[in-house]
Design an enzyme around this catalytic site. Structure first.
Site, PDB file in Angstrom:
ATOM      1  N   ASP A 479     -22.274  -1.457 -13.333  1.00 34.22           N
ATOM      2  CA  ASP A 479     -21.356  -1.968 -12.323  1.00 34.22           C
ATOM      3  C   ASP A 479     -20.124  -2.581 -12.989  1.00 34.22           C
ATOM      4  O   ASP A 479     -20.228  -3.272 -14.002  1.00 34.22           O
ATOM      5  CB  ASP A 479     -22.088  -3.022 -11.488  1.00 34.22           C
ATOM      6  CG  ASP A 479     -21.254  -3.548 -10.343  1.00 34.22           C
ATOM      7  OD1 ASP A 479     -20.889  -2.746  -9.461  1.00 34.22           O
ATOM      8  OD2 ASP A 479     -20.954  -4.760 -10.329  1.00 34.22           O
ATOM      9  N   GLU A 508     -19.156   2.853 -13.791  1.00 35.42           N
ATOM     10  CA  GLU A 508     -18.309   2.674 -12.608  1.00 35.42           C
ATOM     11  C   GLU A 508     -16.929   2.265 -13.103  1.00 35.42           C
ATOM     12  O   GLU A 508     -16.691   1.107 -13.447  1.00 35.42           O
ATOM     13  CB  GLU A 508     -18.844   1.606 -11.656  1.00 35.42           C
ATOM     14  CG  GLU A 508     -17.981   1.502 -10.401  1.00 35.42           C
ATOM     15  CD  GLU A 508     -18.092   0.185  -9.658  1.00 35.42           C
ATOM     16  OE1 GLU A 508     -17.724   0.141  -8.468  1.00 35.42           O
ATOM     17  OE2 GLU A 508     -18.524  -0.811 -10.267  1.00 35.42           O
TER      18      GLU A 508
END
Length: 753
Positions: A479, A508
């Site tokens: 993330d 990400e």
């Protein structure tokens, strides 16, 4: 050993962090080896005083110096101010190590983002302050302020070549806000691939030859040259090496002690590209044994064939059942029935939020989901169906309710440097942080402060988190990967791949950034295709835009070996069918399954869930849509061409139909509305897939992004049986085909394209 790792490649004006590796091998008293005992959560102290950085060499005209950053100096920064080679020395407990930093010329140019008053919903002419944020400042509010000029708000920024997007947040709020775009002209990145071989067939000729194949950027005019670099951790030295153009040679006997030689190469033209790396070994005492060649930056072979299913954990079990690991395990058979082989779970660690990205304990599962043992049991249930499990790793930030952040803000000794700090005058939040500084955050994420990777204790803490979960799962989706330093991800990759070469690392990075491919991540968000499919689905772009987006990977400098995740939606995005026109979800989903890369299904996409994070529709889901996704998965599994690399446009003519009425088009985007809603392409080639061993029979895919159906003709001879449905889509005897949303047809190789 605390060696900081491989040489680093950057541009003038771009900072590189300098950090010792393996901080878990440091004692609190500053010594090496013994380590600090494992704690349940954030460790205090990491012997930072054991390390000192100094700049041992720099270009003649450089005034650059080592910046200690927001820590003790064990993790420091270097911002080159002149092109050339910089050598930073790390004094560590076990000796002195060198970190080479190669800085290339700055390719940035001044550009101006501009938002006129009429571009904003609401009167913003008297806004007190306007933050501008984008990838150029890592989406940080308060660091760049717009000025008022001729009825508009403007910001000057120094940007590299390419398309750039910025958000103007008025009064440091997203209510209202506006977007601005600017294009900076200039070259894209060249690319390079390394290969190695013996100089001759005779083992007595032990010379190893490394060859670099450099390719110009798609829009580049200058043929790239290649720079080779050695790795300071290896025994191979420049005295052993001969370089001649695109070849590097050295005697195998220079590696006779059984060591490794890591060779790095960077392509250089109008600008530089990312490095490629080979890791070489030679067995035998005299260096005349077998040459071992590893490409450490490449993804495991299975990733190229993967089909991913993302589960938003707490909405998966249904309306009346609380989702737990046990309840997910009871539904694994459904996931398996889709035919997917990889599942990505949103965060499962302790968090006060339903989405889970505000972690309060990174070492334990959330109480509402179940125990650690129940989590591991669920993982094993997926494994019983040969489905890999990807864990959502959140190491950019924690919840501000995490004890470590509370102790940090309360001034508890040992926690001073655990989180980023910014001057209070740059605080763009509406929070009174009651001090001379504020925590670093991205966007307006005031509840999730950024961790400070200038702290060696934080780096050790996050490596402990990684070591905690990696043995249990098959990969990490990382993330906010773009918020964590490159050097840390390089260390993570080597650490994980040494234990399990098949382990997956998914980044990400939105928008995607090619630097995270350089010995960091295996699989990358394809934001270019995502945005193109959205524009096609809303009618703002012709269907052929998806092929243009596919070419963006090379333009950004990704090598052909890179693997990209293709998706139409995820937990951060509105549902495609909700945001886009009727009749466009099916062809968009088909695009993700019939183009190269790893396709993603976001839970509920296949069941017609309309809300971004809505409850899974079990009893009233769209059964036909579910079956459609099953057929897409099955076809991609059955047909090697759909997992290969080759994509070629196919001319298509719309002869009848389309929501805009009958149209007779000559083919090509922009000829008429109906034609703009159709795209066709050939899929063929061996590619790099683990399942594709030879050139395969070509397939032709036709997508129609509209409601209803169209009749088309192709500039390609095909069989008329749709492989998705098994039906004949011939519309007469003249070669016309009837297409509703997507058809996949077998080409006739004897006829050709």
């Amino acid at each position: 050993m605390h060696h900081p790792g491989p040489p680093r490649f950057t541009s003038v004006g771009e900072s590189v962090e300098l950090a010792p590796r393996n901080p878990d091998r440091i004692c609190d008293d500053g010594g090496a080896e013994g380590g600090v005992e494992d704690q349940d959560d954030a460790p205090v102290g990491a012997g930072d005083g054991s390390f000192r950085w100094r700049l041992a060499d720099r270009p003649v005209d450089s005034d650059a110096a080592v910046d200690p950053g927001q820590g003790s100096g064990a993790v420091s920064h270097l911002t080159p101010d002149e092109p050339g080679v910089y050598v930073a020395e790390l004094e560590a407990p076990e000796g002195v190590h060198e970190q080479v930093v190669r800085a290339f010329p700055d390719v940035r140019h001044e550009a101006t983002f501009r938002v006129a008053d009429e571009d904003v919903e609401g009167d913003v002419s008297d806004a007190d302050r306007v933050s501008v944020l984008g990838a150029f400042n890592d989406f940080t509010m308060g660091t760049h302020r717009a000025r008022r000029e001729n009825g508009a708000w403007v910001l000057d920024a120094s940007l590299p070549p390419g398309d750039h997007d910025a958000i103007f947040a008025f009064d440091d709020s997203f209510d209202p806000y506006a977007r601005a775009e600017v294009t900076v002209e200039g070259p894209e990145r060249p690319r390079v691939r390394l290969d190695a071989r013996r100089a001759g067939d005779d083992r007595e000729d032990d010379e190893v030859v490394v060859t670099a194949t450099a390719r110009a950027a798609p829009d580049g005019d200058e043929a790239p040259r290649v720079e080779f670099h050695l790795d300071g951790r290896d025994g191979l030295s420049w005295d052993d090496v001969t370089v001649d153009g695109d070849e590097l040679r050295f005697p195998g006997s220079s590696m006779a002690d059984g060591g490794v030689a890591r060779i790095h190469a960077v392509p250089v033209a109008e600008r530089h590209g990312i490095a490629d790396t080979l890791s070489l070994t030679v067995d035998g005492e005299d260096g005349g044994g077998t040459l071992g060649v590893d490409r450490p930056a490449d993804a495991p072979g299975w990733v190229r064939d993967a089909t991913i299913y993302q589960i938003f954990v707490r909405e998966f079990a249904g309306e009346t059942v609380d989702t737990t690991f046990r309840e997910i395990a009871r539904r694994v058979e459904y996931v398996a029935s889709l035919g997917v082989d990889t599942v990505w779970l949103t965060p499962v660690v302790a968090s006060p939020t339903r989405h889970g990205y505000h972690a309060t304990d990174l070492f334990d599962t959330a109480a509402d989901l179940g125990t650690r043992a129940e989590f591991e049991s669920m993982v094993e249930r997926f494994h019983e169906f040969d489905i890999r499990v990807v864990f959502d790793l959140v190491v950019n930030h924690t919840s501000r309710d995490h004890p470590a952040f509370q102790l940090h803000r309360a001034g508890v000794p040992g926690y001073e440097d655990h989180y980023e700090r910014v001057p209070v005058e740059e605080n763009a939040t509406d929070v009174d942080w009651a001090g001379d500084d504020a925590p670093g955050v991205y966007f307006n994420w005031t509840q999730i402060p950024n961790l400070n990777y200038d702290s060696l204790a934080v780096r050790r803490w996050m490596l402990d988190v990684i070591d905690e979960w990696a043995p249990v799962v098959d990969g990490f989706r990382c993330d906010v990967a773009w918020g964590v330093p490159h050097g840390f991800w390089k260390e993570v990759r080597e650490r994980l791949k040494a234990a399990s070469p098949e382990f997956l690392l998914l980044d990400e990075t939105v928008p995607r950034r090619v630097g995270f491919r350089e010995n960091e991540f295996d699989l990358h968000y394809d934001t270019d295709l995502y945005y193109a499919l959205r524009d096609v689905g809303t009618g703002d772009a012709p269907a052929t835009a998806l092929l243009d987006a596919l070419g963006a990977s090379a333009q950004r400098g990704y090598p052909d070996e890179a693997v990209h995740m293709r998706y139409v939606e995820n937990h951060d995005e509105e549902r495609y069918a909700t945001e886009c026109d009727e009749g466009t979800l099916r062809p968009a989903a088909a695009a993700t399954f019939t183009l190269p890369g790893a396709p993603l299904i976001y839970y509920g996409q296949e069941r017609g869930v309309p809300e971004q994070r809505g409850t899974m529709r079990w009893h009233d889901g769209d059964a036909a849509l579910t079956d459609y996704h099953r057929r897409l998965v099955a076809l991609r599994t059955e047909e090697p061409a759909l997992r290969a690399d080759g994509v070629e446009p196919v001319g298509v003519e719309v002869v009848e139909g389309g929501a805009d009425g009958d149209g007779v088009g000559a083919g090509g985007a922009g000829t008429d509305p109906a034609t703009d809603r159709v795209v066709a392409y050939e899929r063929s080639g061996a590619g790099e897939s683990a399942s594709v061993d030879a050139v395969t029979d070509p397939l032709v895919v036709v997508l129609h992004f509209d409601s209803g159906s169209v009749t088309v003709r192709l500039d390609y001879a095909v069989d008329t049986t749709d492989l998705l449905t098994g039906t004949d889509v011939a519309a007469g005897d003249d070669g016309a085909l009837r297409v509703e949303d997507a058809v996949v047809l077998r080409g006739r190789p004897s006829t050709g394209n």
